[in-house]
Scaffold this active site. Structure first.
Site, PDB file in Angstrom:
ATOM      1  N   LYS A  90     -23.738  14.597  23.450  1.00  0.00           N
ATOM      2  CA  LYS A  90     -22.473  14.073  23.917  1.00  0.00           C
ATOM      3  C   LYS A  90     -22.707  12.707  24.548  1.00  0.00           C
ATOM      4  O   LYS A  90     -23.835  12.418  24.922  1.00  0.00           O
ATOM      5  CB  LYS A  90     -21.821  15.034  24.904  1.00  0.00           C
ATOM      6  N   GLU A 125     -19.497  20.950  41.127  1.00  0.00           N
ATOM      7  CA  GLU A 125     -20.885  20.498  41.324  1.00  0.00           C
ATOM      8  C   GLU A 125     -21.019  19.889  42.705  1.00  0.00           C
ATOM      9  O   GLU A 125     -20.071  19.285  43.209  1.00  0.00           O
ATOM     10  CB  GLU A 125     -21.236  19.425  40.290  1.00  0.00           C
ATOM     11  N   ASP A 176     -22.877  21.060  22.809  1.00  0.00           N
ATOM     12  CA  ASP A 176     -22.184  21.228  24.089  1.00  0.00           C
ATOM     13  C   ASP A 176     -23.026  22.252  24.814  1.00  0.00           C
ATOM     14  O   ASP A 176     -22.993  23.451  24.482  1.00  0.00           O
ATOM     15  CB  ASP A 176     -20.756  21.743  23.898  1.00  0.00           C
ATOM     16  N   HIS A 177     -23.811  21.798  25.797  1.00  0.00           N
ATOM     17  CA  HIS A 177     -24.838  22.716  26.309  1.00  0.00           C
ATOM     18  C   HIS A 177     -24.239  23.917  27.038  1.00  0.00           C
ATOM     19  O   HIS A 177     -24.907  24.920  27.232  1.00  0.00           O
ATOM     20  CB  HIS A 177     -25.879  21.976  27.171  1.00  0.00           C
ATOM     21  N   LYS A 182     -25.306  28.485  27.410  1.00  0.00           N
ATOM     22  CA  LYS A 182     -25.575  29.213  28.661  1.00  0.00           C
ATOM     23  C   LYS A 182     -25.420  30.711  28.435  1.00  0.00           C
ATOM     24  O   LYS A 182     -24.496  31.160  27.753  1.00  0.00           O
ATOM     25  CB  LYS A 182     -24.613  28.742  29.770  1.00  0.00           C
ATOM     26  N   ARG A 209     -38.427   2.762  20.920  1.00  0.00           N
ATOM     27  CA  ARG A 209     -38.940   1.412  20.645  1.00  0.00           C
ATOM     28  C   ARG A 209     -40.225   1.101  21.405  1.00  0.00           C
ATOM     29  O   ARG A 209     -41.042   0.297  20.968  1.00  0.00           O
ATOM     30  CB  ARG A 209     -37.891   0.366  21.023  1.00  0.00           C
ATOM     31  N   HIS A 250     -16.827  20.793  27.984  1.00  0.00           N
ATOM     32  CA  HIS A 250     -17.310  22.052  28.561  1.00  0.00           C
ATOM     33  C   HIS A 250     -16.169  23.008  28.949  1.00  0.00           C
ATOM     34  O   HIS A 250     -16.179  24.182  28.578  1.00  0.00           O
ATOM     35  CB  HIS A 250     -18.167  21.779  29.802  1.00  0.00           C
TER      36      HIS A 250
END
Ligand code: NDP
Ligand code: BG6
Length: 487
Positions: free
Chosen positions: A149, A217, A178-179, A183, A51, A241
């Site tokens: 997602k 993580e 779904d990244h 991989k 926008r 994932h």
């Protein structure tokens, strides 16, 4: 080792939300790297759409800054960024209104080529975007849509969204990201399983004691607190994932490496997952970093919700009810603010049935570990004799294949998940994207777990920042006389 790059035909890619965080951090740098690699051709066009009112020059500046910030080490010759920026265009468009659609339509219907529309906007805009694309004649058979997602927040909303998209697009035009599937090591998982004779005969409950999947993580919820507090680790990571990793480990060999053959097998795994018993789950919320609580506050402060019952950590045990896996537990674990960034799948084989070396030699088991990140690679723990005189003592040593060592200094060409996935959209290959029925089946398994927590009013246990999660997670393993792999 230099891999062969096959250029894709020139394409048009419209990025709705082209000024947003995901576009700047992942999508645009990924496209730039494919441009540098010679895969994306100069005649392609990337059209940012949002926008905010700006002209092409201003948007090219946004893109240039994003690349400098998020892909600073891309090895690209001088002048290549300038050439790439020539492919960048911008249209001011409102997904909820009519502004900008005529201009966008004029821009993308001028040539006969693949048209892809990346929905890098809030999920509430997915439906309105699909409707407007159709209304403006942009949903024809050349069109592909890329949907980020979260794909719904439960089975009902995922079904509704699938239904909305299906009104305007065929399943073959919908690319649900779904990244994790993009991989490198995740794909290597399939290569290891189905490209070698060695493992497949052992890949079942007769030989495998249990399987662990960990995605840990070190980061907290960062600037995404509002979204995360409504999602939690179960929706944010496990439903997609970790579920996808589990599928690739557990599925039967597909007859071909093609989209529907692979996705049919993954779907069978999800549908065979047993419901999870409440006492087979541990949930946690991270505490503040005692050394630096200002920078790393506790979870509830980070999401600005002092009474939050959302989990930033979850560990659970599940089973797959089929012939191959009956009796083999799968342990899944994921959390934020953990000791290390570490994503690993471990196939823990059973002990040898009998030790010919006597009790003192001990009983040993092989572990096949597939490291997704960091230091992508595969390790097989094997048992050997401890060197030296004085009896037969056994020790476990790793047969380690770190991809960077095996494939050359650069570990082969390092391709980010988004680079691979976007190029697959352009090539029209859906193998690494989730099909609608897969997503729904995953929610059907996840929903009762989350509803159970809500009905019982369960509150996640606190766990130390930069630790290994709450004690409950360790107890889950101890009760089964097993332990988590170290992170
Ligand atoms: P941001 O809030 O950073 O960006 C949203 C983008 O949408 C902006 O470019 C905004 O620009 C645009 N936008 C908002 N409203 C409209 C509208 N009515 N019409 C057209 N454009 C609009 O979000 P993110 O980039 O973080 O996330 C985008 C999507 O990607 C979400 O679905 C998110 O869940 C998903 N995702 C994000 C990840 C991340 O790390 N950021 C990771 C995985 C998924 P403007 O205000 O100018 O219109
Ligand atoms: C995203 C989640 O899908 O994956 C984030 O929404 C998470 O919460 C991220 O941090 C992890 O991805 P990666 O590639 O860094 O392991």
């Amino acid at each position: 080792m230099v891999s062969r790059v096959i250029p894709v035909d020139p394409f048009d890619l419209v990025i709705f939300g082209g000024t947003g965080d995901l576009a700047r951090r992942k999508v645009l740098p990924a496209l730039f790297r494919r441009f540098c690699a010679g895969q994306m051709q100069q005649a392609s066009r990337i059209i940012g759409a949002a926008r905010t009112d700006m002209d092409e020059t201003a948007y090219r500046r946004v893109v240039s800054e994003a690349i400098h910030e998020f892909s600073p080490s891309t090895a690209c010759e001088d002048g290549t960024l300038e050439q790439f920026l020539q492919c960048i265009h911008y249209v001011t468009v409102d997904a909820m209104g009519e502004q900008g659609w005529a201009e966008l339509t004029e821009k993308v219907t001028s040539v006969d080529r693949v048209e892809a529309y990346y929905f890098s906007v809030a999920p509430s805009l997915f439906g309105p975007l699909a409707e407007r694309l159709q209304g403006h004649g942009l949903a024809d058979r050349r069109a592909r849509i890329v949907v980020e997602k979260p794909f719904g927040r439960d089975l009902a909303t995922a079904r509704e969204l699938n239904g909305t998209l299906a009104r305007y697009f065929d399943e073959g035009q919908i690319y649900r990201i779904d990244h994790y599937l993009g991989k490198e090591t995740v794909q290597n998982l399939m290569a290891v399983r189905f490209g070698n004779m060695l493992f497949e005969p052992l890949w079942n409950s007769q030989f495998v004691d249990h399987i662990q999947i960990t995605v840990a993580e070190t980061v907290g919820v960062g600037g995404r607190g509002e979204y995360y507090d409504r999602a939690g680790a179960m929706r944010d990571m496990v439903q997609n994932h970790l579920m996808q990793l589990l599928c690739l480990i557990a599925m039967e060999p597909p007859s071909r490496f093609d989209p529907d053959a692979v996705r049919d097998e993954k779907l069978k795994v999800i549908r065979a997952l047993e419901p999870v018993e409440p006492h087979h789950i541990a949930r946690g919320q991270y505490e503040a970093d005692p050394d630096d609580p200002e920078t790393h506050p506790d979870y509830r402060t980070a999401v600005d919700n002092p009474r939050s019952k959302t989990e930033s950590f979850v560990a659970l045990k599940t089973h797959i009810a089929n012939w191959r896996w009956a009796g083999t537990p799968f342990y899944l674990r994921t959390g934020k603010r953990m000791r290390q960034r570490s994503s690993e799948i471990s196939i823990v084989f059973k002990e040898t049935p009998h030790s010919i070396f006597g009790e003192e030699a001990g009983r040993h088991r092989n572990v096949l570990s597939i490291r997704l990140q960091p230091n992508e690679g595969i390790t097989l723990g094997v048992t050997i004799k401890e060197p030296g005189p004085g009896g037969m003592r056994l020790i476990d040593v790793p047969l380690d294949m770190t991809f960077a060592d095996a494939l050359g200094a650069d570990g082969g060409e390092s391709v980010d998940a988004y680079e691979r996935l976007i190029m697959d959209v352009i090539r029209g290959n859906q193998t690494l994207f989730m099909r609608g029925d897969e997503v729904e089946a995953a929610w059907a398994w996840t929903d009762p777990i989350i509803e159970g927590w809500q009905n019982r009013g369960e509150v996640p246990k606190p766990y130390a920042s930069l630790g290994s999660g709450p004690d409950d997670a360790n107890n889950l393993m101890r009760r089964d006389h097993r332990e988590w792999r170290k992170i």
